[in-house]
Design a protein around this motif. Structure first.
Motif, PDB file in Angstrom:
ATOM      1  N   ILE A 132       5.123  -1.532   3.306  1.00 45.46           N
ATOM      2  CA  ILE A 132       5.707  -2.422   2.302  1.00 45.46           C
ATOM      3  C   ILE A 132       5.404  -3.880   2.626  1.00 45.46           C
ATOM      4  O   ILE A 132       5.013  -4.673   1.766  1.00 45.46           O
ATOM      5  N   LEU A 133       5.576  -4.240   3.887  1.00 43.70           N
ATOM      6  CA  LEU A 133       5.279  -5.618   4.288  1.00 43.70           C
ATOM      7  C   LEU A 133       3.815  -5.953   4.039  1.00 43.70           C
ATOM      8  O   LEU A 133       3.488  -7.034   3.528  1.00 43.70           O
ATOM      9  N   ALA A 134       2.941  -5.022   4.389  1.00 42.18           N
ATOM     10  CA  ALA A 134       1.507  -5.260   4.198  1.00 42.18           C
ATOM     11  C   ALA A 134       1.177  -5.404   2.723  1.00 42.18           C
ATOM     12  O   ALA A 134       0.417  -6.295   2.321  1.00 42.18           O
ATOM     13  N   ASN A 135       1.762  -4.537   1.875  1.00 46.30           N
ATOM     14  CA  ASN A 135       1.501  -4.606   0.436  1.00 46.30           C
ATOM     15  C   ASN A 135       1.989  -5.917  -0.153  1.00 46.30           C
ATOM     16  O   ASN A 135       1.342  -6.512  -1.011  1.00 46.30           O
ATOM     17  N   ASN A 136       3.172  -6.378   0.281  1.00 48.92           N
ATOM     18  CA  ASN A 136       3.696  -7.651  -0.211  1.00 48.92           C
ATOM     19  C   ASN A 136       2.774  -8.798   0.168  1.00 48.92           C
ATOM     20  O   ASN A 136       2.528  -9.706  -0.617  1.00 48.92           O
ATOM     21  N   GLN A 137       2.270  -8.765   1.385  1.00 50.40           N
ATOM     22  CA  GLN A 137       1.372  -9.827   1.821  1.00 50.40           C
ATOM     23  C   GLN A 137       0.076  -9.790   1.022  1.00 50.40           C
ATOM     24  O   GLN A 137      -0.444 -10.809   0.598  1.00 50.40           O
ATOM     25  N   ILE A 138      -0.438  -8.583   0.782  1.00 53.64           N
ATOM     26  CA  ILE A 138      -1.670  -8.451   0.010  1.00 53.64           C
ATOM     27  C   ILE A 138      -1.450  -8.917  -1.421  1.00 53.64           C
ATOM     28  O   ILE A 138      -2.262  -9.636  -1.985  1.00 53.64           O
TER      29      ILE A 138
ATOM     30  N   SER B 246       0.725 -11.094  -2.559  1.00 52.20           N
ATOM     31  CA  SER B 246       0.834 -12.552  -2.582  1.00 52.20           C
ATOM     32  C   SER B 246      -0.541 -13.193  -2.460  1.00 52.20           C
ATOM     33  O   SER B 246      -0.861 -14.153  -3.169  1.00 52.20           O
ATOM     34  N   ALA B 247      -1.356 -12.656  -1.567  1.00 50.44           N
ATOM     35  CA  ALA B 247      -2.707 -13.197  -1.403  1.00 50.44           C
ATOM     36  C   ALA B 247      -3.541 -12.967  -2.656  1.00 50.44           C
ATOM     37  O   ALA B 247      -4.312 -13.837  -3.073  1.00 50.44           O
ATOM     38  N   GLN B 248      -3.379 -11.801  -3.254  1.00 54.41           N
ATOM     39  CA  GLN B 248      -4.132 -11.491  -4.469  1.00 54.41           C
ATOM     40  C   GLN B 248      -3.718 -12.396  -5.620  1.00 54.41           C
ATOM     41  O   GLN B 248      -4.544 -12.790  -6.435  1.00 54.41           O
ATOM     42  N   ARG B 249      -2.431 -12.714  -5.709  1.00 55.55           N
ATOM     43  CA  ARG B 249      -1.974 -13.622  -6.761  1.00 55.55           C
ATOM     44  C   ARG B 249      -2.607 -15.001  -6.604  1.00 55.55           C
ATOM     45  O   ARG B 249      -3.039 -15.607  -7.578  1.00 55.55           O
ATOM     46  N   ARG B 250      -2.627 -15.496  -5.390  1.00 60.55           N
ATOM     47  CA  ARG B 250      -3.246 -16.814  -5.161  1.00 60.55           C
ATOM     48  C   ARG B 250      -4.736 -16.772  -5.464  1.00 60.55           C
ATOM     49  O   ARG B 250      -5.284 -17.720  -6.039  1.00 60.55           O
ATOM     50  N   LEU B 251      -5.374 -15.684  -5.069  1.00 59.97           N
ATOM     51  CA  LEU B 251      -6.806 -15.548  -5.337  1.00 59.97           C
ATOM     52  C   LEU B 251      -7.071 -15.468  -6.838  1.00 59.97           C
ATOM     53  O   LEU B 251      -8.014 -16.093  -7.345  1.00 59.97           O
TER      54      LEU B 251
ATOM     55  N   ILE C  45       1.853 -15.213 -15.340  1.00 64.32           N
ATOM     56  CA  ILE C  45       2.770 -15.675 -14.300  1.00 64.32           C
ATOM     57  C   ILE C  45       4.022 -14.821 -14.299  1.00 64.32           C
ATOM     58  O   ILE C  45       4.506 -14.373 -13.247  1.00 64.32           O
ATOM     59  N   GLN C  46       4.566 -14.571 -15.475  1.00 62.85           N
ATOM     60  CA  GLN C  46       5.787 -13.785 -15.571  1.00 62.85           C
ATOM     61  C   GLN C  46       5.570 -12.333 -15.164  1.00 62.85           C
ATOM     62  O   GLN C  46       6.475 -11.690 -14.631  1.00 62.85           O
ATOM     63  N   ARG C  47       4.381 -11.824 -15.384  1.00 62.26           N
ATOM     64  CA  ARG C  47       4.068 -10.462 -14.959  1.00 62.26           C
ATOM     65  C   ARG C  47       3.764 -10.383 -13.467  1.00 62.26           C
ATOM     66  O   ARG C  47       3.681  -9.285 -12.895  1.00 62.26           O
ATOM     67  N   GLY C  48       3.596 -11.515 -12.824  1.00 58.72           N
ATOM     68  CA  GLY C  48       3.299 -11.510 -11.398  1.00 58.72           C
ATOM     69  C   GLY C  48       1.829 -11.380 -11.076  1.00 58.72           C
ATOM     70  O   GLY C  48       1.468 -11.105  -9.935  1.00 58.72           O
ATOM     71  N   ALA C  49       0.952 -11.574 -12.057  1.00 62.80           N
ATOM     72  CA  ALA C  49      -0.487 -11.437 -11.818  1.00 62.80           C
ATOM     73  C   ALA C  49      -1.082 -12.707 -11.212  1.00 62.80           C
ATOM     74  O   ALA C  49      -2.035 -12.631 -10.434  1.00 62.80           O
ATOM     75  N   TYR C  50      -0.531 -13.883 -11.581  1.00 63.62           N
ATOM     76  CA  TYR C  50      -1.023 -15.155 -11.065  1.00 63.62           C
ATOM     77  C   TYR C  50       0.054 -15.810 -10.195  1.00 63.62           C
ATOM     78  O   TYR C  50       1.254 -15.659 -10.454  1.00 63.62           O
ATOM     79  N   ASP C  51      -0.398 -16.528  -9.177  1.00 56.24           N
ATOM     80  CA  ASP C  51       0.521 -17.302  -8.353  1.00 56.24           C
ATOM     81  C   ASP C  51       0.993 -18.519  -9.138  1.00 56.24           C
ATOM     82  O   ASP C  51       0.191 -19.381  -9.514  1.00 56.24           O
ATOM     83  N   GLU C  52       2.291 -18.596  -9.394  1.00 59.81           N
ATOM     84  CA  GLU C  52       2.820 -19.650 -10.251  1.00 59.81           C
ATOM     85  C   GLU C  52       2.637 -21.035  -9.644  1.00 59.81           C
ATOM     86  O   GLU C  52       2.267 -21.987 -10.332  1.00 59.81           O
TER      87      GLU C  52
END
Length: 263
Positions: free
Chosen positions: A70-76, A78-83, A167-174
């Motif tokens: 779970i921790l790894a997925n959350n980190q990925i 977050s990184a994917q959103r920024r990317l 942004i609201q769907r969580g696809a892009y880093d706000e």
């Protein structure tokens, strides 16, 4: 002598037989099944206890693995959103059509400083001229230019709507998009509101560019009071109040599946 001896031997044999019979009768015969059952029960309890220890250790290992996953997925994520946000920005800043649309919008925004909302005026002119032509009037020479300007402005608003939804769907880093476009986003939605309301009424679709307006209110971040952002006290007031309550909240899904962009 012989008769007495024989009698003694008979008595001894009788005594021995009686003694043997007594001793045999006193030997218990029902303790063996009980002992076997008890031994099996103890062995079963021991086996169950050992299996529980093994199962407990396996469960702890599995839970630890899930937690780490779970921790790894959350980190990925977050990184994917920024990317994804960085890729979105990079593509826009090198896209010729987007740059034209942004420039067209900026020109109309500046021309609206005199009190006449040029975006609303453009939208009304476009639909009015189209209606005249459909009614049989001669097509004006500048109708093609009006249509091009209209499409560029609507494309830009569609882009703002897309940003808000993703942004609201969580696809892009706000935060990335906020740092990149916050000021222009708020100003552009604010100046376009009259034109947006015209499109909503004209197309009978109240959700047109609603998410773009929602994000503009949210990004105002207290710098604009509800009512100061837009003089309209109806739908925009409600959107503003909702945005203040849900400031930068990532929604799991949109409240409705109706299309919110304009062709």
């Amino acid at each position: 002598m012989t008769g007495a001896s024989d009698q003694s031997q008979k008595d001894i044999v009788a005594l021995l037989e009686n003694g043997l019979s007594v001793s045999v009768e006193r030997v218990p015969t029902d303790w063996l099944p009980l002992a076997i059952t008890l031994a099996i029960g103890i062995a079963t309890i021991g086996l169950i206890w050992w299996q529980l220890r093994i199962a407990n250790a396996q469960l702890k290992t599995a839970l630890n693995s899930v937690y780490v996953s779970i921790l790894a997925n959350n980190q990925i994520t977050s990184a994917q959103r920024r990317l994804a946000a960085a890729d979105f920005i990079m593509k826009l800043e090198t896209d010729a059509e987007y740059l034209k649309a942004r420039r067209e919008f900026a020109i109309l925004r500046e021309q609206s400083r005199d009190g006449t909302n040029k975006i609303e005026e453009l939208f009304k002119t476009r639909y009015e001229e189209q209606k005249k032509v459909s009614d049989g009037a001669e097509q004006p020479e500048d109708l093609a230019d009006i249509e091009d300007a209209y499409q560029r402005v609507v494309n830009y608003l569609n882009l703002l709507e897309h940003m808000s939804i993703q942004i609201q769907r969580g696809a892009y880093d706000e935060e990335s998009l906020r740092l990149w476009h916050r000021g222009a986003y708020i100003r552009n939605v604010k100046v376009a509101l009259k034109g947006i309301r015209y499109l909503r009424e004209r197309n009978n679709r109240s959700a047109v560019f609603e998410q773009a307006e929602f994000l503009a209110h949210a990004w105002a971040d207290g710098s604009e009071e509800c009512g100061g952002f837009d003089n309209n006290t109806g739908r925009s007031q409600k959107l503003c109040e909702e945005a203040k309550d849900k400031l930068r909240l990532l929604l799991s899904d949109l409240e409705q599946d109706l299309p919110s962009t304009i062709e």
